[in-house]
Design an enzyme around this catalytic site. Sequence first.
Site, PDB file in Angstrom:
ATOM      1  N   LEU A  19       0.823  -1.213   0.000  1.00  0.00           N
ATOM      2  CA  LEU A  19       0.000   0.000   0.000  1.00  0.00           C
ATOM      3  C   LEU A  19       0.854   1.258   0.000  1.00  0.00           C
ATOM      4  O   LEU A  19       0.539   2.222  -0.703  1.00  0.00           O
ATOM      5  CB  LEU A  19      -0.914   0.000   1.225  1.00  0.00           C
ATOM      6  CG  LEU A  19      -2.165  -0.884   1.153  1.00  0.00           C
ATOM      7  CD1 LEU A  19      -2.757  -1.063   2.543  1.00  0.00           C
ATOM      8  CD2 LEU A  19      -3.205  -0.286   0.211  1.00  0.00           C
ATOM      9  N   ASP A  38      11.114   3.733   4.442  1.00  0.00           N
ATOM     10  CA  ASP A  38      10.968   2.288   4.603  1.00  0.00           C
ATOM     11  C   ASP A  38      12.262   1.707   5.158  1.00  0.00           C
ATOM     12  O   ASP A  38      13.354   2.088   4.734  1.00  0.00           O
ATOM     13  CB  ASP A  38      10.646   1.615   3.271  1.00  0.00           C
ATOM     14  CG  ASP A  38       9.954   0.276   3.467  1.00  0.00           C
ATOM     15  OD1 ASP A  38       8.733   0.192   3.233  1.00  0.00           O
ATOM     16  OD2 ASP A  38      10.638  -0.696   3.860  1.00  0.00           O
ATOM     17  N   ASP A  73      13.785   4.688  11.413  1.00  0.00           N
ATOM     18  CA  ASP A  73      12.830   3.853  12.126  1.00  0.00           C
ATOM     19  C   ASP A  73      11.811   4.768  12.785  1.00  0.00           C
ATOM     20  O   ASP A  73      12.090   5.408  13.800  1.00  0.00           O
ATOM     21  CB  ASP A  73      13.553   3.006  13.177  1.00  0.00           C
ATOM     22  CG  ASP A  73      12.628   2.103  13.968  1.00  0.00           C
ATOM     23  OD1 ASP A  73      11.392   2.212  13.804  1.00  0.00           O
ATOM     24  OD2 ASP A  73      13.132   1.281  14.763  1.00  0.00           O
ATOM     25  N   ILE A  74      10.619   4.827  12.227  1.00  0.00           N
ATOM     26  CA  ILE A  74       9.627   5.802  12.675  1.00  0.00           C
ATOM     27  C   ILE A  74       9.029   5.461  14.041  1.00  0.00           C
ATOM     28  O   ILE A  74       8.259   6.258  14.584  1.00  0.00           O
ATOM     29  CB  ILE A  74       8.507   5.996  11.627  1.00  0.00           C
ATOM     30  CG1 ILE A  74       8.019   4.676  11.036  1.00  0.00           C
ATOM     31  CG2 ILE A  74       9.041   6.883  10.493  1.00  0.00           C
ATOM     32  CD1 ILE A  74       7.082   3.909  11.885  1.00  0.00           C
ATOM     33  N   ASN A 100       1.759   4.620   7.446  1.00  0.00           N
ATOM     34  CA  ASN A 100       1.361   3.372   6.815  1.00  0.00           C
ATOM     35  C   ASN A 100       2.189   2.173   7.268  1.00  0.00           C
ATOM     36  O   ASN A 100       1.741   1.040   7.143  1.00  0.00           O
ATOM     37  CB  ASN A 100       1.478   3.535   5.282  1.00  0.00           C
ATOM     38  CG  ASN A 100       1.360   2.227   4.542  1.00  0.00           C
ATOM     39  OD1 ASN A 100       0.271   1.707   4.345  1.00  0.00           O
ATOM     40  ND2 ASN A 100       2.498   1.670   4.121  1.00  0.00           N
ATOM     41  N   TYR A 171      -2.493  -6.852  16.700  1.00  0.00           N
ATOM     42  CA  TYR A 171      -2.729  -5.992  15.543  1.00  0.00           C
ATOM     43  C   TYR A 171      -4.054  -5.238  15.677  1.00  0.00           C
ATOM     44  O   TYR A 171      -4.130  -4.023  15.431  1.00  0.00           O
ATOM     45  CB  TYR A 171      -2.735  -6.861  14.289  1.00  0.00           C
ATOM     46  CG  TYR A 171      -3.010  -6.148  12.994  1.00  0.00           C
ATOM     47  CD1 TYR A 171      -2.062  -5.312  12.413  1.00  0.00           C
ATOM     48  CD2 TYR A 171      -4.215  -6.341  12.316  1.00  0.00           C
ATOM     49  CE1 TYR A 171      -2.316  -4.678  11.199  1.00  0.00           C
ATOM     50  CE2 TYR A 171      -4.477  -5.719  11.112  1.00  0.00           C
ATOM     51  CZ  TYR A 171      -3.523  -4.892  10.558  1.00  0.00           C
ATOM     52  OH  TYR A 171      -3.774  -4.263   9.360  1.00  0.00           O
ATOM     53  N   LYS A 175      -4.523  -1.196  15.845  1.00  0.00           N
ATOM     54  CA  LYS A 175      -5.300  -0.492  14.832  1.00  0.00           C
ATOM     55  C   LYS A 175      -6.501   0.234  15.437  1.00  0.00           C
ATOM     56  O   LYS A 175      -6.911   1.296  14.940  1.00  0.00           O
ATOM     57  CB  LYS A 175      -5.758  -1.479  13.749  1.00  0.00           C
ATOM     58  CG  LYS A 175      -4.624  -1.992  12.871  1.00  0.00           C
ATOM     59  CD  LYS A 175      -3.861  -0.862  12.203  1.00  0.00           C
ATOM     60  CE  LYS A 175      -2.905  -1.348  11.134  1.00  0.00           C
ATOM     61  NZ  LYS A 175      -2.135  -0.236  10.524  1.00  0.00           N
ATOM     62  N   THR A 205      -1.483  -7.529  -0.128  1.00  0.00           N
ATOM     63  CA  THR A 205      -0.111  -7.124   0.168  1.00  0.00           C
ATOM     64  C   THR A 205       0.607  -8.293   0.840  1.00  0.00           C
ATOM     65  O   THR A 205       0.003  -9.337   1.111  1.00  0.00           O
ATOM     66  CB  THR A 205      -0.076  -5.915   1.118  1.00  0.00           C
ATOM     67  OG1 THR A 205      -0.551  -6.319   2.413  1.00  0.00           O
ATOM     68  CG2 THR A 205      -0.954  -4.776   0.604  1.00  0.00           C
TER      69      THR A 205
END
Length: 303
Positions: A19, A38, A73-74, A100, A171, A175, A205
């Site tokens: 995505l 990334d 690394d966010i 994302n 997860y 989310k 994905t």
Amino acid sequence: MSGMCSERVVVVTGAGRGLGRAHALAFAAEGARVVVNDLGVGPDGAGSAAGPAQQVVEEIRALGGQAVADGGDIATTSGAASVVATALDAFGRLDTLVNNAGFLRDRMLVNLEEDDWDAVIRVHLKGHFLPLKHAAAHWRAEDRAGRTPRARVINTSSGAGLLGSVGQGNYAAAKAGIVGLTLVAAAELGRYGVQVNAIAPAARTRMTERIFAGSMAAPGEGAFDGMAPENVSPLVVWLGSTACAGVTGRVFEAEAGRITVMEGWRPGPTADAGTRRTPSEAGAAALGLLAGSEPPGAVYGAR
């Protein structure tokens, strides 16, 4: 293309594949200058490689667009700060942040290890919070300097976060947290010219191929590929542009050609006794209210 994002500078995290890659290419096609963030990790977050981000940058440049790669690394303060700095250093501004990045470590709750919980919460939830915090600090400073931005943030939630998903407790929790974060950020940052929305996408994905094995295969040549990541990106591009003025604090499901405005928790049936109830009275009241309420949506994977 319409040039909807002409001259805007867009950061997309996790943009090396799936995505994120589709979003980065779609923004570039509409005239945006893109920071492709990334780490190049595997589907479970293991390893790292600079190749995926740089490959997307080269794709954008080959099509006549402008892009730079960022390997921060966010989910760390320094990495989140670096991706904002990369945008400012390379292009002199930041207009849109698309959060994302993520990966999966699926287990049933009784088999879910603490490390797998922590890793998924870290990359999804903390990995949304920190880039948002650093981008928001920049936009607040711009507003205070008399340069009120028309900034946009698009967060990535999931149907798992809205309805739950068997085998994905970590997860789904992350989310769901992203939705809460989106609502708070929209309320807090609007005064600085920032709009914040979330999407709950469904697409083929690396993250979903094991979950939907067999049901998300690409169609034959010439047929509409309903599960292609590129189907989600047009909504993301619009939300990242100035064309969506006034739209903030909303959650959209996006799949194939379908867009749905998701309506979250709000008061349903209620009853007020005007005094403290006994447990039996509370139970009777609750059962009566449930009888007149809408049933919840089915949890993904439940039987």
